[in-house]
Design a protein around this motif. Sequence first.
Motif, PDB file in Angstrom:
ATOM      1  N   HIS A 171       7.113   0.493  -5.904  1.00  0.00           N
ATOM      2  CA  HIS A 171       7.376   1.822  -5.340  1.00  0.00           C
ATOM      3  C   HIS A 171       8.881   2.080  -5.327  1.00  0.00           C
ATOM      4  O   HIS A 171       9.308   3.232  -5.286  1.00  0.00           O
ATOM      5  CB  HIS A 171       6.847   1.916  -3.907  1.00  0.00           C
ATOM      6  N   VAL A 193       5.766   7.224  -0.991  1.00  0.00           N
ATOM      7  CA  VAL A 193       6.214   6.349   0.101  1.00  0.00           C
ATOM      8  C   VAL A 193       7.402   6.945   0.859  1.00  0.00           C
ATOM      9  O   VAL A 193       8.000   6.284   1.692  1.00  0.00           O
ATOM     10  CB  VAL A 193       6.532   4.899  -0.365  1.00  0.00           C
ATOM     11  N   HIS A 238       3.794   3.197   4.204  1.00  0.00           N
ATOM     12  CA  HIS A 238       3.226   3.333   2.861  1.00  0.00           C
ATOM     13  C   HIS A 238       3.754   2.304   1.867  1.00  0.00           C
ATOM     14  O   HIS A 238       3.191   2.118   0.801  1.00  0.00           O
ATOM     15  CB  HIS A 238       3.503   4.741   2.317  1.00  0.00           C
ATOM     16  N   LEU A 239       4.842   1.617   2.221  1.00  0.00           N
ATOM     17  CA  LEU A 239       5.478   0.706   1.265  1.00  0.00           C
ATOM     18  C   LEU A 239       4.739  -0.618   1.142  1.00  0.00           C
ATOM     19  O   LEU A 239       4.603  -1.161   0.036  1.00  0.00           O
ATOM     20  CB  LEU A 239       6.939   0.473   1.690  1.00  0.00           C
TER      21      LEU A 239
END
Length: 267
Positions: free
Chosen positions: A175, A214, A226-227
């Motif tokens: 990400h 993210v 979200h990571l």
Amino acid sequence: MKRVPIRRLFATYRPNSFHYTQSPSPSWQLGQGAPEFLEKHASIPKKTWIMSETSSKDTYRILTSCIVPRPIAFVSTLATDGTPNLAPFSYFSMVSHNPPLLSISFNLSPKRPKDTRENILSTKEFTVNIISEAFVEAANVTSVEAPASVNEWNLSGLTMESSAEVKPAMVKESHISMECELHFSHDITDLKSSEITNTLVLGLIKRVHVRESVLTADRTQVNPAHLNPVARLGGLTYAKLGDGFDLARPSWKTIRETVEKKDKTAS
Ligand SMILES: Cc1cc2nc3c(=O)[nH]c(=O)nc-3n(C[C@H](O)[C@H](O)[C@H](O)COP(=O)(O)O)c2cc1C
């Protein structure tokens, strides 16, 4: 010293679900300390490692399990002949944001060079990618001590994505990817001999690429929920991110009156 093998009972893996919680003691007052914690632990003796009398192997064991959790730089480089290389490094940190610098330290052994170190010193370019839980096994396999000719990307099955300013690829699955240029390097030697045991590298971050999914709603920073990054603990252990909590930065303006009152009562 005889090592006691670590036995574990493995529970089934559960993907991380990050939540914001209250801090551990939301009603904590100025000067309160942590009396209950101290009461519970103070009588337990501490074992001491005198570093000058500790072998390098034992120093590695104790420090890598004390200085935790460590973030992991998943580093992509190219050899001078163009062979791609990918490997994880947890002696990794942010150094400054002005200029934007990160650090990575390579542990060297007389047995074999660290290809990532060789590549960074000779080509002056690399990318640092952040590993998420979902592909940690693929990332971990790239730590294999394979000859320089082996392309760890193939072992991992991870995907190359072209960088904009540097030649080494970024990891598409990550990400977050940072394009870096070598800013500074310093060889660190054994205190008794002149043998080089480590090389510290500072990378100047040229670009940071963050997947939109993210980012926080205002798109200015990364949302940890979200990571799902992984960190390194001691031994072979990795960690997921636990829940997070916010703590306000103490401001002198706010606490000044209380501090001065306390001081007056004490004197
Ligand atoms: C999670 C993890 C973190 C690691 N951190 C470091 C590190 O900080 N420094 C280091 O020299 N080796 C570290 N290693 C070992 C290297 O990844 C390993 O030696 C690898 O073979 C180096 O690859 P290269 O020779 O292609 O550069 C780590 C391994 C793992 C699995």
